[in-house]
Design a protein around this motif. Structure first.
Motif, mmCIF file in Angstrom:
data_model
loop_
_atom_site.group_PDB
_atom_site.id
_atom_site.type_symbol
_atom_site.label_atom_id
_atom_site.label_comp_id
_atom_site.label_asym_id
_atom_site.label_seq_id
_atom_site.Cartn_x
_atom_site.Cartn_y
_atom_site.Cartn_z
ATOM 1 N N ALA A 134 0.852 -1.193 0.000
ATOM 2 C CA ALA A 134 0.000 0.000 0.000
ATOM 3 C C ALA A 134 0.881 1.235 0.000
ATOM 4 O O ALA A 134 0.634 2.186 0.737
ATOM 5 C CB ALA A 134 -0.925 -0.016 1.210
ATOM 6 N N SER A 135 1.907 1.197 -0.821
ATOM 7 C CA SER A 135 2.911 2.264 -0.811
ATOM 8 C C SER A 135 2.292 3.624 -1.098
ATOM 9 O O SER A 135 1.504 3.783 -2.031
ATOM 10 C CB SER A 135 3.988 1.966 -1.843
ATOM 11 O OG SER A 135 4.972 2.970 -1.849
ATOM 12 N N GLY A 136 2.665 4.601 -0.254
ATOM 13 C CA GLY A 136 2.194 5.961 -0.439
ATOM 14 C C GLY A 136 0.844 6.252 0.183
ATOM 15 O O GLY A 136 0.430 7.415 0.242
ATOM 16 N N GLU A 137 0.153 5.226 0.664
ATOM 17 C CA GLU A 137 -1.158 5.448 1.281
ATOM 18 C C GLU A 137 -0.985 6.219 2.588
ATOM 19 O O GLU A 137 -0.089 5.941 3.382
ATOM 20 C CB GLU A 137 -1.842 4.114 1.576
ATOM 21 C CG GLU A 137 -2.282 3.345 0.347
ATOM 22 C CD GLU A 137 -3.590 3.870 -0.223
ATOM 23 O OE1 GLU A 137 -4.203 4.766 0.397
ATOM 24 O OE2 GLU A 137 -3.996 3.387 -1.292
ATOM 25 N N PRO A 138 -1.845 7.195 2.851
ATOM 26 C CA PRO A 138 -1.792 7.894 4.147
ATOM 27 C C PRO A 138 -2.011 6.918 5.297
ATOM 28 O O PRO A 138 -2.663 5.884 5.134
ATOM 29 C CB PRO A 138 -2.948 8.907 4.047
ATOM 30 C CG PRO A 138 -3.252 9.019 2.596
ATOM 31 C CD PRO A 138 -2.909 7.704 1.979
ATOM 32 N N LEU A 139 -1.501 7.271 6.456
ATOM 33 C CA LEU A 139 -1.587 6.353 7.588
ATOM 34 C C LEU A 139 -3.020 6.071 8.010
ATOM 35 O O LEU A 139 -3.321 4.969 8.480
ATOM 36 C CB LEU A 139 -0.791 6.909 8.767
ATOM 37 C CG LEU A 139 0.717 6.655 8.731
ATOM 38 C CD1 LEU A 139 1.372 7.276 9.960
ATOM 39 C CD2 LEU A 139 1.025 5.167 8.662
ATOM 40 N N VAL B 153 -4.032 3.227 6.005
ATOM 41 C CA VAL B 153 -3.399 2.003 6.499
ATOM 42 C C VAL B 153 -4.178 1.461 7.688
ATOM 43 O O VAL B 153 -4.444 0.255 7.786
ATOM 44 C CB VAL B 153 -1.925 2.265 6.874
ATOM 45 C CG1 VAL B 153 -1.312 1.052 7.584
ATOM 46 C CG2 VAL B 153 -1.110 2.621 5.626
ATOM 47 N N VAL B 154 -4.559 2.356 8.595
ATOM 48 C CA VAL B 154 -5.369 1.946 9.746
ATOM 49 C C VAL B 154 -6.696 1.358 9.271
ATOM 50 O O VAL B 154 -7.159 0.324 9.785
ATOM 51 C CB VAL B 154 -5.604 3.141 10.696
ATOM 52 C CG1 VAL B 154 -6.658 2.798 11.747
ATOM 53 C CG2 VAL B 154 -4.295 3.551 11.352
ATOM 54 N N HIS B 155 -7.306 1.981 8.272
ATOM 55 C CA HIS B 155 -8.572 1.473 7.742
ATOM 56 C C HIS B 155 -8.396 0.074 7.160
ATOM 57 O O HIS B 155 -9.235 -0.817 7.383
ATOM 58 C CB HIS B 155 -9.120 2.427 6.685
ATOM 59 C CG HIS B 155 -10.384 1.946 6.040
ATOM 60 N ND1 HIS B 155 -11.607 1.997 6.667
ATOM 61 C CD2 HIS B 155 -10.606 1.380 4.816
ATOM 62 C CE1 HIS B 155 -12.529 1.500 5.868
ATOM 63 N NE2 HIS B 155 -11.952 1.112 4.742
ATOM 64 N N TRP C 214 -4.777 1.254 17.152
ATOM 65 C CA TRP C 214 -4.450 0.011 17.865
ATOM 66 C C TRP C 214 -3.458 -0.832 17.082
ATOM 67 O O TRP C 214 -3.499 -2.060 17.119
ATOM 68 C CB TRP C 214 -5.691 -0.824 18.150
ATOM 69 C CG TRP C 214 -6.791 -0.118 18.880
ATOM 70 C CD1 TRP C 214 -6.818 1.170 19.323
ATOM 71 C CD2 TRP C 214 -8.052 -0.684 19.243
ATOM 72 N NE1 TRP C 214 -8.006 1.451 19.950
ATOM 73 C CE2 TRP C 214 -8.787 0.330 19.911
ATOM 74 C CE3 TRP C 214 -8.622 -1.935 19.064
ATOM 75 C CZ2 TRP C 214 -10.068 0.115 20.411
ATOM 76 C CZ3 TRP C 214 -9.901 -2.146 19.553
ATOM 77 C CH2 TRP C 214 -10.620 -1.133 20.220
ATOM 78 N N LEU C 215 -2.556 -0.195 16.359
ATOM 79 C CA LEU C 215 -1.619 -0.941 15.520
ATOM 80 C C LEU C 215 -0.284 -1.135 16.223
ATOM 81 O O LEU C 215 0.339 -0.169 16.669
ATOM 82 C CB LEU C 215 -1.388 -0.216 14.198
ATOM 83 C CG LEU C 215 -2.491 -0.328 13.151
ATOM 84 C CD1 LEU C 215 -2.087 0.396 11.872
ATOM 85 C CD2 LEU C 215 -2.816 -1.788 12.841
ATOM 86 N N SER C 216 0.167 -2.376 16.281
ATOM 87 C CA SER C 216 1.519 -2.688 16.712
ATOM 88 C C SER C 216 2.427 -2.620 15.488
ATOM 89 O O SER C 216 2.140 -3.255 14.458
ATOM 90 C CB SER C 216 1.583 -4.096 17.311
ATOM 91 O OG SER C 216 0.816 -4.186 18.476
ATOM 92 N N VAL C 217 3.511 -1.852 15.594
ATOM 93 C CA VAL C 217 4.436 -1.707 14.457
ATOM 94 C C VAL C 217 5.575 -2.706 14.633
ATOM 95 O O VAL C 217 6.418 -2.563 15.520
ATOM 96 C CB VAL C 217 4.969 -0.263 14.357
ATOM 97 C CG1 VAL C 217 5.893 -0.132 13.146
ATOM 98 C CG2 VAL C 217 3.812 0.720 14.247
#
Length: 279
Positions: free
Chosen positions: A18-23, A26-28, A68-71
């Protein structure tokens, strides 16, 4: 799949798909797929990179926390074996600082030993960066990739590091890379287990063709990987590396995430795919 059930192998995904997608997007994606783990590609054309201002870094951290994302890692492009200059080490230290600020577990690096003479440089750089990594509570995560795609070679290199440096180092196991170099999943796991941070999985055309393909249409032995993990009761993150950044002909990551639990069932066991409750 064996009868063993491992409830805490948790699925994640890489933003390479999902390169370039806003964060917030990404959460969605993560919420829609019921995932709580992510590898964040770290590069100038992404929402996260070392050039962000302090205010932007704080915004990234808030977005990830709210989602709620673990990186699992910031997936950077430092090459530890690259010819001597200041850039690789400086970039690594910047990425370690950024990882700590956004709550990432580590920073992904490559070896990149193009001429076979770079391991001494890699040892020096790791020894120099290890104290900072330890102080920040993040790890330097070497991927099984390029010159060190074989577990045998990467584990052998890590075995030459001093004890303090090893404590700051981990491995991201790209399971398709090691398999394509003739290693069974069980053999790779045996070699990498002492250092293993998490797994990357994908399907590829064959053991002689690394081209990523839609999940289930390739030849990667995902059931064999699941059996190897079951045999040692391995627990941790299993990250889908959807390489659409480099292979634009692949379907969108949303489609891949829909297929991911079914394709990877042997690896994931009975890992929950719904969002984890917030403390």
């Amino acid at each position: 799949m064996s009868d063993l059930r491992v409830p805490d192998r948790r699925p994640a995904f890489s933003t390479l798909g999902a390169s370039g997608e806003p964060l917030d997007q990404v959460v969605h994606l993560a919420r829609a797929a019921g995932l709580t783990g992510v590898e964040l590609r770290c590069a100038p054309d992404e929402p996260i990179h070392p050039g962000l201002t302090a205010e932007q870094v704080e915004s990234v951290a808030r977005t990830l926390d709210a989602g709620w994302l673990s990186v699992l890692a910031l997936s950077g492009y430092v090459r530890l074996c690259a010819p001597d200059d200041d850039f690789q080490l400086i970039e690594l230290t910047r990425q370690l600082t950024l990882a700590a600020a956004v709550g990432a577990a580590g920073v992904r690096v490559f070896m990149g030993d193009e001429d076979g003479t770079g391991e001494p440089r890699a040892r020096r750089r790791l020894a120099a960066a290890a104290p900072q990594a330890a102080r920040l509570g993040v790890r330097i995560l070497i991927e099984t990739h390029d010159s060190h795609a074989e577990s045998r070679r990467l584990a052998g290199f890590i075995g030459t590091l001093d004890a303090d440096t090893v404590r700051a180092v981990g491995v991201i196991w790209d399971t398709a890379h090691t398999w394509r170099h003739g290693e069974s999943p069980a053999r790779s796991l045996d070699l990498l287990a002492p250092y293993l941070a998490h797994l990357q999985v994908k399907d590829v055309a064959s053991d002689s063709d690394a081209t990523p393909v839609p999940l289930g249409s390739g030849r990667y032995p995902v059931r064999e990987l699941g059996a190897a993990l079951d045999a040692v009761r391995w627990r941790g993150w299993v990250c889908l590396e959807w390489e659409r950044k480099w292979q634009p002909g692949l379907p969108p990551i949303r489609e891949a995430l829909e297929r991911f639990p079914g394709w990877a069932a042997a690896v994931l066991g009975v890992a929950a795919t719904g969002p984890e409750p917030r403390p």
